[in-house]
Motif scaffolding. Structure first.
Motif, PDB file in Angstrom:
ATOM      1  N   ASN A   1      47.698  53.317  34.132  1.00 45.02           N
ATOM      2  CA  ASN A   1      47.206  52.174  34.901  1.00 45.02           C
ATOM      3  C   ASN A   1      47.177  50.927  34.007  1.00 45.02           C
ATOM      4  OD1 ASN A   1      46.742  54.219  36.752  1.00 45.02           O
ATOM      5  ND2 ASN A   1      44.517  54.145  36.590  1.00 45.02           N
ATOM      6  N   PRO A   2      48.302  50.234  33.861  1.00 47.51           N
ATOM      7  CA  PRO A   2      48.369  49.101  32.931  1.00 47.51           C
ATOM      8  C   PRO A   2      47.458  47.934  33.280  1.00 47.51           C
ATOM      9  CG  PRO A   2      50.351  49.216  34.298  1.00 47.51           C
ATOM     10  CD  PRO A   2      49.596  50.480  34.542  1.00 47.51           C
ATOM     11  N   TRP A   3      46.970  47.889  34.520  1.00 48.47           N
ATOM     12  CA  TRP A   3      46.075  46.782  34.900  1.00 48.47           C
ATOM     13  C   TRP A   3      44.726  46.836  34.183  1.00 48.47           C
ATOM     14  CZ3 TRP A   3      48.232  50.232  38.414  1.00 48.47           C
ATOM     15  CH2 TRP A   3      47.414  51.295  38.820  1.00 48.47           C
ATOM     16  N   ASN A   4      44.428  47.945  33.505  1.00 49.86           N
ATOM     17  CA  ASN A   4      43.175  48.013  32.760  1.00 49.86           C
ATOM     18  C   ASN A   4      43.158  47.072  31.554  1.00 49.86           C
ATOM     19  OD1 ASN A   4      43.111  51.263  33.842  1.00 49.86           O
ATOM     20  ND2 ASN A   4      41.252  50.057  33.960  1.00 49.86           N
TER      21      ASN A   4
ATOM     22  N   ASP B   1      39.068  41.817  32.077  1.00 50.00           N
ATOM     23  CA  ASP B   1      37.950  41.090  31.483  1.00 50.00           C
ATOM     24  C   ASP B   1      37.452  40.036  32.461  1.00 50.00           C
ATOM     25  OD1 ASP B   1      36.082  39.805  29.972  1.00 50.00           O
ATOM     26  OD2 ASP B   1      37.345  39.570  28.204  1.00 50.00           O
ATOM     27  N   PHE B   2      36.371  40.362  33.160  1.00 45.50           N
ATOM     28  CA  PHE B   2      35.810  39.455  34.168  1.00 45.50           C
ATOM     29  C   PHE B   2      34.536  38.790  33.664  1.00 45.50           C
ATOM     30  CE2 PHE B   2      38.099  42.902  36.290  1.00 45.50           C
ATOM     31  CZ  PHE B   2      38.993  42.197  37.082  1.00 45.50           C
TER      32      PHE B   2
ATOM     33  N   ASN C   1      36.061  32.779  32.466  1.00 44.62           N
ATOM     34  CA  ASN C   1      36.927  32.127  33.444  1.00 44.62           C
ATOM     35  C   ASN C   1      38.149  33.005  33.719  1.00 44.62           C
ATOM     36  OD1 ASN C   1      35.275  29.852  33.661  1.00 44.62           O
ATOM     37  ND2 ASN C   1      36.237  28.890  31.901  1.00 44.62           N
ATOM     38  N   PRO C   2      38.613  33.061  34.983  1.00 47.50           N
ATOM     39  CA  PRO C   2      38.135  32.295  36.147  1.00 47.50           C
ATOM     40  C   PRO C   2      37.058  33.025  36.960  1.00 47.50           C
ATOM     41  CG  PRO C   2      40.151  33.421  36.719  1.00 47.50           C
ATOM     42  CD  PRO C   2      39.856  33.797  35.296  1.00 47.50           C
ATOM     43  N   PHE C   3      36.370  33.988  36.327  1.00 47.28           N
ATOM     44  CA  PHE C   3      35.347  34.757  37.040  1.00 47.28           C
ATOM     45  C   PHE C   3      34.016  34.698  36.290  1.00 47.28           C
ATOM     46  CE2 PHE C   3      39.499  36.767  37.711  1.00 47.28           C
ATOM     47  CZ  PHE C   3      39.593  36.754  39.090  1.00 47.28           C
ATOM     48  N   PRO C   4      33.467  33.526  36.045  1.00 53.65           N
ATOM     49  CA  PRO C   4      32.238  33.437  35.249  1.00 53.65           C
ATOM     50  C   PRO C   4      31.071  34.168  35.901  1.00 53.65           C
ATOM     51  CG  PRO C   4      32.675  31.357  36.374  1.00 53.65           C
ATOM     52  CD  PRO C   4      33.888  32.217  36.570  1.00 53.65           C
ATOM     53  N   GLY C   5      30.412  35.030  35.115  1.00 52.20           N
ATOM     54  CA  GLY C   5      29.233  35.731  35.600  1.00 52.20           C
ATOM     55  C   GLY C   5      29.503  36.913  36.494  1.00 52.20           C
TER      56      GLY C   5
ATOM     57  N   ASN D   1      47.744  51.234  44.865  1.00 51.65           N
ATOM     58  CA  ASN D   1      48.135  49.897  45.319  1.00 51.65           C
ATOM     59  C   ASN D   1      46.941  49.016  45.725  1.00 51.65           C
ATOM     60  OD1 ASN D   1      50.945  50.320  44.989  1.00 51.65           O
ATOM     61  ND2 ASN D   1      51.015  51.386  46.951  1.00 51.65           N
ATOM     62  N   THR D   2      45.735  49.415  45.391  1.00 49.76           N
ATOM     63  CA  THR D   2      44.561  48.558  45.587  1.00 49.76           C
ATOM     64  C   THR D   2      44.076  48.121  44.205  1.00 49.76           C
ATOM     65  OG1 THR D   2      43.006  50.424  45.570  1.00 49.76           O
ATOM     66  CG2 THR D   2      43.921  49.767  47.689  1.00 49.76           C
ATOM     67  N   ILE D   3      44.482  46.950  43.766  1.00 49.14           N
ATOM     68  CA  ILE D   3      44.236  46.522  42.393  1.00 49.14           C
ATOM     69  C   ILE D   3      43.623  45.129  42.371  1.00 49.14           C
ATOM     70  CG2 ILE D   3      45.305  46.085  40.142  1.00 49.14           C
ATOM     71  CD1 ILE D   3      47.606  47.934  41.046  1.00 49.14           C
ATOM     72  N   PHE D   4      42.643  44.946  41.499  1.00 51.68           N
ATOM     73  CA  PHE D   4      42.019  43.638  41.270  1.00 51.68           C
ATOM     74  C   PHE D   4      42.049  43.387  39.774  1.00 51.68           C
ATOM     75  CE2 PHE D   4      38.331  40.819  40.675  1.00 51.68           C
ATOM     76  CZ  PHE D   4      38.638  39.827  41.588  1.00 51.68           C
ATOM     77  N   THR D   5      42.678  42.275  39.353  1.00 52.93           N
ATOM     78  CA  THR D   5      42.829  41.986  37.937  1.00 52.93           C
ATOM     79  C   THR D   5      42.275  40.602  37.614  1.00 52.93           C
ATOM     80  OG1 THR D   5      45.043  41.020  38.179  1.00 52.93           O
ATOM     81  CG2 THR D   5      44.908  43.412  37.822  1.00 52.93           C
ATOM     82  N   ASP D   6      42.158  40.321  36.294  1.00 60.62           N
ATOM     83  CA  ASP D   6      41.639  39.022  35.869  1.00 60.62           C
ATOM     84  C   ASP D   6      42.720  37.950  35.794  1.00 60.62           C
ATOM     85  OD1 ASP D   6      43.087  39.567  33.583  1.00 60.62           O
ATOM     86  OD2 ASP D   6      41.347  39.920  32.321  1.00 60.62           O
ATOM     87  N   SER D   7      43.973  38.331  36.077  1.00 63.18           N
ATOM     88  CA  SER D   7      45.092  37.365  36.058  1.00 63.18           C
ATOM     89  C   SER D   7      46.242  37.948  36.847  1.00 63.18           C
ATOM     90  CB  SER D   7      45.520  37.082  34.614  1.00 63.18           C
ATOM     91  OG  SER D   7      45.939  38.278  33.970  1.00 63.18           O
ATOM     92  N   ASP D   8      47.257  37.118  37.099  1.00 61.63           N
ATOM     93  CA  ASP D   8      48.428  37.569  37.851  1.00 61.63           C
ATOM     94  C   ASP D   8      49.261  38.552  37.020  1.00 61.63           C
ATOM     95  OD1 ASP D   8      47.707  35.969  39.952  1.00 61.63           O
ATOM     96  OD2 ASP D   8      48.898  34.252  39.231  1.00 61.63           O
TER      97      ASP D   8
END
Length: 271
Positions: free
Chosen positions: A51-54, A58-59, A62-66, A264-271
């Protein structure tokens, strides 16, 4: 035949229900970049490879402060149990609270395993590998009397609260936080994950299981459950009581979430 038919229906429901998830992937999440977690081992290395999205997890800024954080009760110092690691020290007889907020990177299709790495030692000990009677590793909630008698006091243990919070991809209707429910390892019983006591020992890992939330099922403290999505957050607080009889250390990396995610359900800190 009449007894067999209902069993077949149940089995078909279970099989088709499991297929609806569309592939399950072992996944773990922590505060900050998951690939840099101090406690990563051979098992998490398998997940990181698959799972390379790991590496995009880092949330904390920025762009996810807090969105993701660790709040220690005191300043971080060198950890007694784990070389090169920094943690917050809570000595005996001192109430304290540790808090983690972790972003889920996938939609869970299983219970959540809450993994807690421990550093529990006797008061004022300088090592977890003790040689003398009053030094080395210890167990929360356990008192040893001067005559050598060992006494376990449930109220002297840490307690944990686990809360789900909606993220940017939350399912329809999930707008308010709710408390998760523990699925006990012995007996498979449901227990509210609200100030739930647990015991920690030395450097050994402690795992608790949070039942996978369901659509509009009643949650503890008059809450309502909803299925979790990638981008939702799990807030974990550990409270140390005044009756605590040991020295405890927790840092940012001590708590991780482990589960099976929907492909295929992925949320990352960047594109």
């Amino acid at each position: 035949m009449e007894l067999i038919r209902p069993l077949i229906v149940v089995l078909l429901f279970v099989v088709t229900g499991s297929q609806a998830y569309g592939g399950g992937r072992p996944e773990f999440d922590a505060v900050g970049n998951d690939s840099l977690n101090y406690f990563n081992d051979a098992v998490t290395a398998l997940v990181l490879t698959a799972n390379p999205w790991n590496t995009k997890s880092d949330f904390t800024g920025n762009p996810f402060p807090g969105m993701e954080y660790f709040n220690p009760p005191v300043q971080l110092t060198g950890d007694l149990c784990h070389d090169g690691y920094r943690s917050a020290y809570t000595q005996w007889r001192r109430p304290a609270r540790y808090e983690w907020r972790i972003v889920l990177q996938m939609d869970p299709q299983s219970d959540l395993d809450i993994s807690i790495k421990q550093c529990v030692v006797k008061h004022s000990s300088t090592t977890v590998f003790g040689k003398d009677p009053w030094e080395g590793g210890d167990q929360t909630g356990r008192y040893q009397l001067t005559d050598g008698t060992s006494v376990f006091i449930p109220g002297a243990n840490p307690s944990i609260t686990v809360e789900a919070n909606p993220g940017p991809n939350a399912v329809l209707g999930f707008t308010s936080p709710f408390i998760l429910t523990c699925r006990s390892q012995g007996g498979i019983n449901d227990l509210p994950l609200a100030r739930l006591p647990y015991t920690g020992t030395g450097i050994w890992n402690r795992s608790l299981v949070a039942r996978m939330p369901e659509h509009q099922r009643a949650a503890p403290n008059q809450g309502v459950e909803y299925p979790l999505s990638a981008g939702d957050t799990i807030r974990i607080t550990i409270d140390i009581p005044f009756l605590n009889s040991v020295d405890i250390r927790y840092g940012r990396d001590n708590v991780t979430l482990r589960y099976l995610g929907v492909n295929n359900t992925i949320f990352t800190d960047s594109d």
